[in-house]
Design a protein around this motif. Structure first.
Motif, PDB file in Angstrom:
ATOM      1  N   PHE A   1       0.827  -1.207   0.000  1.00 36.04           N
ATOM      2  CA  PHE A   1       0.000   0.000   0.000  1.00 36.04           C
ATOM      3  C   PHE A   1       0.860   1.254   0.000  1.00 36.04           C
ATOM      4  O   PHE A   1       0.551   2.227  -0.662  1.00 36.04           O
ATOM      5  CB  PHE A   1      -0.935   0.008   1.211  1.00 36.04           C
ATOM      6  CG  PHE A   1      -1.902   1.153   1.188  1.00 36.04           C
ATOM      7  CD1 PHE A   1      -2.903   1.208   0.237  1.00 36.04           C
ATOM      8  CD2 PHE A   1      -1.808   2.182   2.097  1.00 36.04           C
ATOM      9  CE1 PHE A   1      -3.795   2.262   0.196  1.00 36.04           C
ATOM     10  CE2 PHE A   1      -2.695   3.236   2.071  1.00 36.04           C
ATOM     11  CZ  PHE A   1      -3.691   3.270   1.121  1.00 36.04           C
TER      12      PHE A   1
ATOM     13  N   TRP B   1       1.942   3.199  -3.191  1.00 37.27           N
ATOM     14  CA  TRP B   1       0.998   4.086  -3.868  1.00 37.27           C
ATOM     15  C   TRP B   1       1.046   5.492  -3.303  1.00 37.27           C
ATOM     16  O   TRP B   1       0.509   6.406  -3.885  1.00 37.27           O
ATOM     17  CB  TRP B   1      -0.422   3.553  -3.737  1.00 37.27           C
ATOM     18  CG  TRP B   1      -0.632   2.256  -4.457  1.00 37.27           C
ATOM     19  CD1 TRP B   1      -0.187   1.929  -5.700  1.00 37.27           C
ATOM     20  CD2 TRP B   1      -1.327   1.134  -3.976  1.00 37.27           C
ATOM     21  NE1 TRP B   1      -0.570   0.660  -6.026  1.00 37.27           N
ATOM     22  CE2 TRP B   1      -1.271   0.145  -4.979  1.00 37.27           C
ATOM     23  CE3 TRP B   1      -2.009   0.840  -2.799  1.00 37.27           C
ATOM     24  CZ2 TRP B   1      -1.871  -1.097  -4.834  1.00 37.27           C
ATOM     25  CZ3 TRP B   1      -2.591  -0.395  -2.673  1.00 37.27           C
ATOM     26  CH2 TRP B   1      -2.521  -1.342  -3.678  1.00 37.27           C
TER      27      TRP B   1
ATOM     28  N   PHE C   1      -6.263  -6.602  -4.577  1.00 35.75           N
ATOM     29  CA  PHE C   1      -6.510  -5.164  -4.540  1.00 35.75           C
ATOM     30  C   PHE C   1      -6.684  -4.628  -5.940  1.00 35.75           C
ATOM     31  O   PHE C   1      -5.960  -5.019  -6.861  1.00 35.75           O
ATOM     32  CB  PHE C   1      -5.313  -4.421  -3.939  1.00 35.75           C
ATOM     33  CG  PHE C   1      -5.240  -4.448  -2.446  1.00 35.75           C
ATOM     34  CD1 PHE C   1      -6.343  -4.197  -1.660  1.00 35.75           C
ATOM     35  CD2 PHE C   1      -4.035  -4.690  -1.821  1.00 35.75           C
ATOM     36  CE1 PHE C   1      -6.263  -4.188  -0.284  1.00 35.75           C
ATOM     37  CE2 PHE C   1      -3.940  -4.690  -0.444  1.00 35.75           C
ATOM     38  CZ  PHE C   1      -5.053  -4.442   0.330  1.00 35.75           C
TER      39      PHE C   1
ATOM     40  N   SER D   1      -6.625  -0.812  -7.513  1.00 39.21           N
ATOM     41  CA  SER D   1      -6.380   0.578  -7.125  1.00 39.21           C
ATOM     42  C   SER D   1      -6.550   1.492  -8.329  1.00 39.21           C
ATOM     43  O   SER D   1      -6.261   1.123  -9.453  1.00 39.21           O
ATOM     44  CB  SER D   1      -4.979   0.748  -6.532  1.00 39.21           C
ATOM     45  OG  SER D   1      -3.996   0.577  -7.516  1.00 39.21           O
TER      46      SER D   1
ATOM     47  N   VAL E   1      -8.355   2.282  -3.158  1.00 41.08           N
ATOM     48  CA  VAL E   1      -7.979   0.870  -3.171  1.00 41.08           C
ATOM     49  C   VAL E   1      -9.149   0.062  -2.640  1.00 41.08           C
ATOM     50  O   VAL E   1      -9.677   0.359  -1.563  1.00 41.08           O
ATOM     51  CB  VAL E   1      -6.738   0.611  -2.294  1.00 41.08           C
ATOM     52  CG1 VAL E   1      -6.381  -0.865  -2.290  1.00 41.08           C
ATOM     53  CG2 VAL E   1      -5.566   1.447  -2.756  1.00 41.08           C
TER      54      VAL E   1
END
Length: 132
Positions: free
Chosen positions: A7, A10, A34, A36, A49
């Motif tokens: 994560f 990002w 995920f 996104s 996300v």
């Protein structure tokens, strides 16, 4: 959830140079992947996300994921989250109800419940923006 960079990668706000929306899919495990989307609103980068397939445990799973990365949310009571969401985030959709907010030195991160009353569709996702 061993890879904390999944994560965090990002949230490198200084690497954004396009106004085009960009999407990615990342597989976390057999049951969760995920999806996104990255885009810019009024010059502010935004990341959303979500899990590609909603499940009964989507809210809990996303919360646990964020908890493992950032520990306790900064805001978690309903009134507190609602009040702070409008102050901390630029891209606000009227169908969104923030459930929790985390804040790091560079990012504001919210766990969102989204509901479309016309279509009776509900979903949960993570939204992040740089700290204002």
């Amino acid at each position: 959830l061993e890879n904390k960079r999944l994560f965090n990668v990002w949230l490198r706000w200084n690497n954004w140079n396009s106004s085009n929306s960009i999407g990615y899919v990342n597989f976390v495990d057999e049951k969760h992947e995920f999806v996104s989307t990255h885009y810019i609103v009024n010059g502010i980068p935004v990341v959303k996300v979500s899990l590609s397939k909603s499940a009964d445990d989507t809210l809990e799973w996303l919360y646990e994921y964020l908890y493992k990365l950032y520990m306790e949310p900064l805001y978690s009571s309903e009134s507190e989250v609602q009040a702070q969401y409008g102050k901390l985030f630029t891209d606000i959709d009227k169908s969104e109800t923030p459930q929790y907010i985390w804040r790091t030195d560079r990012s504001c991160i919210a766990l969102i419940h989204w509901y479309d009353s016309d279509e009776d569709i509900t979903k949960y996702y993570i939204k992040a923006e740089p700290v204002k």
